[in-house]
Design a protein around this motif. Sequence first.
Motif, PDB file in Angstrom:
ATOM      1  N   TYR A  52       0.839  -1.196   0.000  1.00 37.34           N
ATOM      2  CA  TYR A  52       0.000   0.000   0.000  1.00 37.34           C
ATOM      3  C   TYR A  52       0.875   1.248   0.000  1.00 37.34           C
ATOM      4  N   ASP A  90      -3.009   2.030  -4.107  1.00 37.53           N
ATOM      5  CA  ASP A  90      -3.680   1.519  -2.916  1.00 37.53           C
ATOM      6  C   ASP A  90      -3.633  -0.015  -2.950  1.00 37.53           C
ATOM      7  N   HIS A  91      -4.147  -0.584  -4.018  1.00 35.19           N
ATOM      8  CA  HIS A  91      -4.070  -2.022  -4.260  1.00 35.19           C
ATOM      9  C   HIS A  91      -4.513  -2.281  -5.690  1.00 35.19           C
TER      10      HIS A  91
END
Length: 274
Positions: A52, A90-91
């Motif tokens: 992250y 973020d992912h």
Amino acid sequence: MTRTTITDHLLTSVQMARFVSHGSLRLDAVVPAELNAEALDVLPAGIPPVPYGTPVDQAYPEGSFVRRLIELPWVAGALHSLVGPVPNIDHHAVHVREPHEGQAQPLHADAIIDVRPDAFDVQLMYYPAEVTLEMGGTLSVPGSHLRRTNESDTGRYQNLRGQSRLVCPGGTVVFLHHGLWHGGRRNDSDTPRYMFKIRFNPTVRQRLLWDTSDLTDPQVTRELDTHFPWYEQATGRLERYNRVLMWRALTGDADFDLEHWVTRVSNRPQEAAR
């Protein structure tokens, strides 16, 4: 991707206003056929995760499949317009809807309750192959992104008026506000359906990052004032109120309003009565 190329493909103010009201932006068939074919070889094996907060240029090495995808001119221009240069990751994830899977994903938003009125994350969804109605394209509810809910709290809702079920050509990219209600539908076809998503976190203030040459176009206000058929008569006004807050943050125009929704609430006279 050079700055000149990105500048040539930035979103317009009308497109940004539509994103603020709808919570999504769709770019049909912007990924070339050869990259789509490569995706269908790469995605079944998955894309290795990254921690992250990894800067995008570190998450995806130059020349990699994902880097080439997000550096396509229209994709890069939209991404810059929405979250600015060099966002963090973020992912990401590869989602597969198997043939005749027999179930659908519940309606949800991809975040815990997020009350930021002046910033937002953006999720890219890439569909390398044609998505037919039978294949169970992603369902979304336009205009739902600014309503404060928590993840799958909306899972009990079914068939809201005005919902959109994605049917698209191969190479389509959709950008979602992180709060938009959505869910993968059941795949009733004989073909697996692949979708690759990336959630981006901005690293700069999201203000006037797009092509602002049409900022005063009356269509901007019309887009921001869009009504959706699932809105309640009274509560639906709060959606417009929240859009005004977001548009003020995006433009720096503290006086922008729709029907005085925010103006009347922010009225704080400073002069004492005489």
